[in-house]
Scaffold this motif. Structure first.
Motif: not given
Length: 353
Positions: A9-15, A23-34
């Motif tokens: 499911q695309l929506s699940n992959v993006l999440v 989590e990997m780089i200890v950021a406050d937020r991470c965004t996936v842009w398309l």
């Protein structure tokens, strides 16, 4: 990584991608842009803490990264003229440190970007190690995302074909195309009430417009006859269930397989007196049992060439009488529990007079 590669499911992959990056780089937020090529925009449906964001293609830090194919690491977004500050003004969020990394498909074409915002350490700055880690994640996740996007495109195409074919069947019988849309939405609501998963309920909603596709094989003179049908004509009408099932049963695609079930079983009855096979009880697939209620409710609610629309009180009485005879008792109970919502759907998708 394993979760991403196994998800369809695309929506699940993006999440999963956004969560992994944060989590990997200890950021406050991470965004996936398309990339939305049709509208020449960049968009994200996954941005921690905010709703969908859309910006013109080529603008902002992410636009620059995607256009050039180069990663960007900055300590203070407001010192960089490429920062799209409008989104901060809309959300009230303060963007400081940012790392943006394009990701590519198997052919090396950029299809989107990771963007992590605000490093959650005392220094508050993204490092070269963060860039390395997120670059590795982007390389892997980008290829997985491409596969899921291709799968989603196939599914969306199937949905469009199913919807269009379902409307063709109704137009031939001089019933407005909104009939299939209403039946689809009723089926979705009933499925959720009965405890089906959102995914399975959506599958039924997509497949149900094909319930009467077999009508394409019925002559217009019989299909649109305003008076009482002869016994021979009624048998011909009933054959639409067999025809519809025959048209769809050979597919290995999940959507078309579900549509074959709906087409073949939506006139079966709980007590075994239905057609085409006289199935009874739980031998009738839950998709057929749900669509039977949705289809009859809409048929009774709508004005047809051969009858006037029934008042809601008369419809309720029929379902009470046919509970355990024509219809699965559990589906009838779901029908009464969701009746206000079903009436809302009926009225919002009413046929034009």
């Amino acid at each position: 990584m394993a979760k991403i590669s196994s998800e369809s499911q695309l929506s699940n992959v993006l999440v999963l991608m956004a969560d992994m990056g944060r989590e990997m780089i200890v950021a406050d937020r991470c965004t996936v842009w398309l990339i939305d090529e049709a509208n020449e925009e960049l968009y994200t449906t996954v941005a921690h803490g905010v709703k969908m964001i859309r910006i013109p293609y080529g603008t902002g830090l992410v636009g620059h990264a995607i256009a050039t194919g180069e990663a960007i690491v900055i300590e203070d977004a407001y010192d960089d003229p490429r920062h799209h500050a409008e989104n901060d003004r809309k959300t009230g969020y303060v963007t400081k440190s940012v790392v943006t990394i394009p990701f590519r498909n198997h052919e090396g074409r950029t299809i989107g970007a990771y963007q992590a915002v605000n490093k959650m350490t005392e220094a508050g700055k993204f490092t070269s190690k963060d860039l390395e880690l997120l670059s590795l994640a982007a390389s892997y996740a980008g290829k997985s995302l491409e596969s899921v996007m291709l799968h989603q495109e196939i599914v969306d195409t199937q949905r469009e074909i199913i919807s269009a074919m379902g409307e063709i069947g109704e137009i031939r019988s001089k019933e407005m195309a909104n009939h299939v849309r209403r039946v689809a939405e009723y089926s979705y609501v009933l499925a959720l009430r009965l405890g089906l998963s959102p995914r399975e309920a959506d599958l039924l909603r997509t497949a149900s417009p094909m319930h009467d596709i077999g009508k394409v094989a019925i002559p217009d003179a019989v299909l649109n006859k305003p008076g009482k049908l002869t016994e021979e004509e009624y048998e011909l009408i009933k054959s639409h269930t067999r025809v519809g099932h025959q048209l769809l049963k050979g597919s290995r695609r999940e959507l078309l397989s579900a549509a074959a079930i709906v087409a073949g079983q939506h006139h079966e009855k709980w007590d075994g007196s239905g057609y085409p096979h006289g199935l009874s009880g739980a031998d009738i697939h839950i998709y057929g049992r749900i669509t039977a209620v949705a289809d009859v409710f809409d048929a009774l609610s709508a004005e047809r060439v051969y009858k006037s629309a029934w008042p809601i009180e008369r419809i309720e009485k029929l379902f009470e009488e046919e509970r355990g005879r024509h219809f699965d008792p559990a589906v009838v109970d779901a029908f009464f529990a969701e009746l206000p919502r079903l009436i809302e759907i009926r009225d919002s998708l009413a046929d034009e007079s």
